[in-house]
Write an enzyme that holds these catalytic residues in place. Structure first.
Site, PDB file in Angstrom:
ATOM      1  N   ARG A   2     -12.881  47.080   6.645  1.00  0.00           N
ATOM      2  CA  ARG A   2     -13.254  46.349   5.535  1.00  0.00           C
ATOM      3  C   ARG A   2     -15.443  47.114   5.639  1.00  0.00           C
ATOM      4  O   ARG A   2     -15.599  47.492   7.016  1.00  0.00           O
ATOM      5  CB  ARG A   2     -13.477  44.904   5.992  1.00  0.00           C
ATOM      6  CG  ARG A   2     -14.754  44.342   5.794  1.00  0.00           C
ATOM      7  CD  ARG A   2     -14.291  42.350   5.896  1.00  0.00           C
ATOM      8  NE  ARG A   2     -13.927  42.157   7.271  1.00  0.00           N
ATOM      9  CZ  ARG A   2     -14.281  41.656   7.971  1.00  0.00           C
ATOM     10  NH1 ARG A   2     -15.860  41.862   8.306  1.00  0.00           N
ATOM     11  NH2 ARG A   2     -14.093  41.754   9.947  1.00  0.00           N
ATOM     12  N   ARG A   6     -20.591  49.174   4.041  1.00  0.00           N
ATOM     13  CA  ARG A   6     -22.385  48.392   3.664  1.00  0.00           C
ATOM     14  C   ARG A   6     -23.640  48.698   3.793  1.00  0.00           C
ATOM     15  O   ARG A   6     -24.253  48.061   3.949  1.00  0.00           O
ATOM     16  CB  ARG A   6     -21.642  46.600   4.708  1.00  0.00           C
ATOM     17  CG  ARG A   6     -22.417  45.516   4.020  1.00  0.00           C
ATOM     18  CD  ARG A   6     -21.664  44.583   5.479  1.00  0.00           C
ATOM     19  NE  ARG A   6     -22.267  43.374   5.869  1.00  0.00           N
ATOM     20  CZ  ARG A   6     -22.150  42.338   6.860  1.00  0.00           C
ATOM     21  NH1 ARG A   6     -20.452  43.060   7.240  1.00  0.00           N
ATOM     22  NH2 ARG A   6     -23.118  41.236   6.271  1.00  0.00           N
ATOM     23  N   ARG A  15     -25.225  45.845  -4.587  1.00  0.00           N
ATOM     24  CA  ARG A  15     -24.677  44.394  -4.119  1.00  0.00           C
ATOM     25  C   ARG A  15     -25.188  43.409  -4.911  1.00  0.00           C
ATOM     26  O   ARG A  15     -24.685  42.931  -5.195  1.00  0.00           O
ATOM     27  CB  ARG A  15     -24.848  44.644  -3.012  1.00  0.00           C
ATOM     28  CG  ARG A  15     -24.327  42.815  -2.096  1.00  0.00           C
ATOM     29  CD  ARG A  15     -22.992  42.711  -2.279  1.00  0.00           C
ATOM     30  NE  ARG A  15     -22.774  41.901  -1.520  1.00  0.00           N
ATOM     31  CZ  ARG A  15     -22.691  40.736  -1.537  1.00  0.00           C
ATOM     32  NH1 ARG A  15     -23.257  40.370  -2.418  1.00  0.00           N
ATOM     33  NH2 ARG A  15     -22.362  39.634  -0.530  1.00  0.00           N
ATOM     34  N   ASP A  51     -11.558  41.615  -1.321  1.00  0.00           N
ATOM     35  CA  ASP A  51     -11.409  40.857  -0.209  1.00  0.00           C
ATOM     36  C   ASP A  51     -10.172  40.454   0.382  1.00  0.00           C
ATOM     37  O   ASP A  51      -9.799  39.887  -1.313  1.00  0.00           O
ATOM     38  CB  ASP A  51     -13.020  40.225   0.174  1.00  0.00           C
ATOM     39  CG  ASP A  51     -13.172  39.467   1.346  1.00  0.00           C
ATOM     40  OD1 ASP A  51     -13.137  40.259   1.972  1.00  0.00           O
ATOM     41  OD2 ASP A  51     -11.952  38.432   1.559  1.00  0.00           O
ATOM     42  N   TYR A 125      -7.975  30.822   7.296  1.00  0.00           N
ATOM     43  CA  TYR A 125      -9.183  30.241   6.774  1.00  0.00           C
ATOM     44  C   TYR A 125      -9.211  29.009   6.189  1.00  0.00           C
ATOM     45  O   TYR A 125     -10.056  28.539   6.319  1.00  0.00           O
ATOM     46  CB  TYR A 125      -9.754  32.178   5.989  1.00  0.00           C
ATOM     47  CG  TYR A 125     -10.354  33.082   6.838  1.00  0.00           C
ATOM     48  CD1 TYR A 125     -11.329  33.055   7.863  1.00  0.00           C
ATOM     49  CD2 TYR A 125      -9.452  34.599   6.055  1.00  0.00           C
ATOM     50  CE1 TYR A 125     -12.313  34.401   8.172  1.00  0.00           C
ATOM     51  CE2 TYR A 125     -10.139  35.314   7.049  1.00  0.00           C
ATOM     52  CZ  TYR A 125     -10.701  34.764   7.810  1.00  0.00           C
ATOM     53  OH  TYR A 125     -11.639  36.505   8.354  1.00  0.00           O
TER      54      TYR A 125
HETATM   55  O1  1CP Z   1     -12.271  43.590   8.615  1.00  0.00           O
HETATM   56  C1  1CP Z   1     -10.371  43.095   8.687  1.00  0.00           C
HETATM   57  O2  1CP Z   1     -10.056  42.264   9.284  1.00  0.00           O
HETATM   58  C2  1CP Z   1     -10.208  43.798   7.661  1.00  0.00           C
HETATM   59  C3  1CP Z   1      -9.505  42.868   6.504  1.00  0.00           C
HETATM   60  C4  1CP Z   1     -10.071  41.471   6.295  1.00  0.00           C
HETATM   61  C5  1CP Z   1     -10.395  40.370   6.724  1.00  0.00           C
HETATM   62  C6  1CP Z   1      -9.906  39.183   7.729  1.00  0.00           C
HETATM   63  C7  1CP Z   1     -10.992  41.742   5.321  1.00  0.00           C
HETATM   64  C8  1CP Z   1     -10.164  42.842   4.098  1.00  0.00           C
HETATM   65  N1  1CP Z   1     -11.410  40.225   4.100  1.00  0.00           N
HETATM   66  C9  1CP Z   1     -11.731  39.668   5.846  1.00  0.00           C
HETATM   67  C10 1CP Z   1     -12.241  38.259   5.096  1.00  0.00           C
HETATM   68  C11 1CP Z   1     -13.871  38.726   5.627  1.00  0.00           C
HETATM   69  N2  1CP Z   1     -14.230  38.468   4.579  1.00  0.00           N
HETATM   70  C12 1CP Z   1     -14.648  38.581   6.750  1.00  0.00           C
HETATM   71  C13 1CP Z   1     -14.754  37.811   7.984  1.00  0.00           C
HETATM   72  C14 1CP Z   1     -14.485  37.063   8.323  1.00  0.00           C
HETATM   73  C15 1CP Z   1     -14.553  36.949  10.018  1.00  0.00           C
HETATM   74  O3  1CP Z   1     -15.295  37.080  10.883  1.00  0.00           O
HETATM   75  O4  1CP Z   1     -13.243  36.215   9.971  1.00  0.00           O
HETATM   76  C16 1CP Z   1     -15.947  38.290   6.057  1.00  0.00           C
HETATM   77  C17 1CP Z   1     -17.223  38.465   6.778  1.00  0.00           C
HETATM   78  C18 1CP Z   1     -15.949  39.051   4.887  1.00  0.00           C
HETATM   79  C19 1CP Z   1     -16.949  39.164   3.343  1.00  0.00           C
HETATM   80  C20 1CP Z   1     -17.213  40.768   3.105  1.00  0.00           C
HETATM   81  N3  1CP Z   1     -15.688  40.815   2.176  1.00  0.00           N
HETATM   82  C21 1CP Z   1     -17.839  41.723   2.936  1.00  0.00           C
HETATM   83  C22 1CP Z   1     -19.476  41.031   3.737  1.00  0.00           C
HETATM   84  C23 1CP Z   1     -19.944  40.762   1.841  1.00  0.00           C
HETATM   85  C24 1CP Z   1     -20.688  39.532   2.452  1.00  0.00           C
HETATM   86  O5  1CP Z   1     -21.988  39.538   1.425  1.00  0.00           O
HETATM   87  O6  1CP Z   1     -21.038  38.950   3.410  1.00  0.00           O
HETATM   88  C25 1CP Z   1     -17.501  42.849   2.622  1.00  0.00           C
HETATM   89  C26 1CP Z   1     -18.141  43.740   2.396  1.00  0.00           C
HETATM   90  C27 1CP Z   1     -15.773  42.406   2.097  1.00  0.00           C
HETATM   91  C28 1CP Z   1     -14.918  43.429   1.308  1.00  0.00           C
HETATM   92  C29 1CP Z   1     -13.857  43.998   1.951  1.00  0.00           C
HETATM   93  N4  1CP Z   1     -13.083  42.644   2.735  1.00  0.00           N
HETATM   94  C30 1CP Z   1     -12.304  43.571   3.127  1.00  0.00           C
HETATM   95  C31 1CP Z   1     -11.783  44.499   2.622  1.00  0.00           C
HETATM   96  C32 1CP Z   1     -10.375  45.763   2.943  1.00  0.00           C
HETATM   97  C33 1CP Z   1     -13.073  44.605   1.954  1.00  0.00           C
HETATM   98  C34 1CP Z   1     -13.609  46.063   0.703  1.00  0.00           C
HETATM   99  C35 1CP Z   1     -13.957  47.176   1.628  1.00  0.00           C
HETATM  100  C36 1CP Z   1     -15.891  47.149   1.639  1.00  0.00           C
HETATM  101  O7  1CP Z   1     -15.790  47.624   0.304  1.00  0.00           O
HETATM  102  O8  1CP Z   1     -15.608  47.272   3.087  1.00  0.00           O
END
Ligand code: 1CP
Length: 333
Positions: A2, A6, A15, A51, A125
């Site tokens: 993830r 960013r 974005r 996501d 979640y």
């Molecule tokens: O990081 C991991 O463990 C990978 C699996 C995973 C998880 C746990 C993804 C894949 N998403 C999530 C949940 C999630 N989504 C969290 C974690 C919250 C926690 O701590 O429990 C968060 C912060 C998000 C939001 C998110 N998803 C963001 C931030 C954007 C924002 O506006 O705040 C982003 C960029 C993503 C994209 C994402 N999520 C996951 C993947 C593989 C991707 C795509 C790759 C990328 O573009 O980064």
């Protein structure tokens, strides 16, 4: 992982306002965001900008992503009545994903990794209603009402199979199942409450014929089971040495990882020593995908990531030195 893109200024520029779930429903933008870290870093594979909660959102459960927090639900999953909020996926639910993956398949010259969330992480979640430190509500529902837990996970497994199949059918050439928080469980609880559902997801992928990566953090004690769920590649965070992970998985799978992402903030001389430590730990074994042990922290300087990629390409390939004329993705390493 993830958030590779960013920290990039070009990501911040396109974005847009609103939650990430809004951005991923714009296929042109979602495809461009997927490509940005590929162009910048020259990595060997791309990961779809999406996501893990996407299919849960798409069937209308009532989940959102709150900026700076993560996935949140106003009405968390609490009883059998909430099962009605998790209907099966219908073909049009993921129209935006279909279109984004299709665009990427046309543009990319390297593999695209599609992904889904594992049952424990998605359920966490939905039951907690937000990111959790102790998973108290999840564990109490899981062990207090196992029938309801298994029904919930069965539906989440079907959603994962649906989204992964859609991604592969439209051009993704590998899949990754992220059960990021499953390491919160004891091995016997993982075996009884999670493993059957992850196995169902990964075995449903067999007929699609793509490599399957399975990952969770703090899963050192679960690596044997994560492999047994049907993965071809097991993701290893930074807490377990690759040599130990190889023993625990019986050498039957390839490994992915395992640089501590916090060290991207350390001075380059420290970071480069740690990159080499991961490569040395692997010891030239062909079954290793160099990666971070978890996501990129938003404050990371993109230059540091670029240096890591260049160092791994220069020193980490098991098929000889990196050749600039070789198309990315065709060389193992
Ligand atoms: O990081 C991991 O463990 C990978 C699996 C995973 C998880 C746990 C993804 C894949 N998403 C999530 C949940 C999630 N989504 C969290 C974690 C919250 C926690 O701590 O429990 C968060 C912060 C998000 C939001 C998110 N998803 C963001 C931030 C954007 C924002 O506006 O705040 C982003 C960029 C993503 C994209 C994402 N999520 C996951 C993947 C593989 C991707 C795509 C790759 C990328 O573009 O980064």
């Amino acid at each position: 992982m993830r958030q590779a893109g960013r920290s990039l200024p070009e990501y911040k520029a396109i974005r847009g306002e609103g939650t990430i779930l809004h951005a991923i429903q714009d296929p042109e933008r979602a495809a461009e965001i997927t490509l940005q870290p590929v162009r910048r870093y020259g990595v060997d594979a791309a990961i779809l900008f999406s996501d893990i909660v996407t299919p849960v959102f798409a069937v209308g459960f009532g989940i959102d992503i709150t900026p700076g927090v993560g996935p949140t639900c106003e009405q968390p999953f609490a009883s059998a009545a909430d099962l009605d909020r998790i209907r099966p996926l219908e073909p049009d639910d993921l129209w935006f994903q279909t279109e984004t993956v299709g665009r990427l398949a046309e543009e990319l010259t390297i593999p695209l990794i599609g992904f889904a969330g594992g049952p424990f992480t998605l359920a966490s979640y939905m039951i907690e209603g937000k990111p959790s430190r102790d998973y108290a509500k999840v564990k109490s529902l899981m062990m207090g009402d196992p029938d309801l837990w298994h029904e919930l996970c069965d539906r989440l497994a079907d959603l994962a199979i649906g989204t992964l199949t859609n991604q592969v059918e439209n051009g993704a050439s590998a899949i990754q199942l992220f059960d990021s928080w499953a390491g919160a469980l004891r091995p016997e609880h993982y075996r009884d409450y999670v493993l059957p559902h992850s196995t169902k997801i990964l075995s449903a992928m067999d007929e699609l014929g793509v490599p399957k990566i399975h990952f969770g953090i703090t899963t050192g004690e679960l690596l044997d089971q994560i492999a047994a769920a049907g993965a071809d590649v097991v993701g290893v965070d930074w807490r377990t040495r690759l040599a130990d992970a190889r023993k625990r998985t019986g050498g039957r799978v390839a490994l992915q990882g395992n640089l501590d992402p916090a060290l991207l903030l350390a001075p380059w001389n420290v970071l480069q020593t740690e990159v080499r430590r991961v490569l040395d730990d692997n010891g030239g074994h062909p079954g290793h995908i160099f990666n971070l042990g978890h996501g990129v922290l938003p404050q990371v300087d993109p230059e540091q990531l670029l240096r890591v990629v260049e160092l791994v390409h220069a020193e980490g390939r098991t098929d000889g030195p990196f050749d600039e004329t070789t198309p990315l993705g065709t060389a193992a390493g």
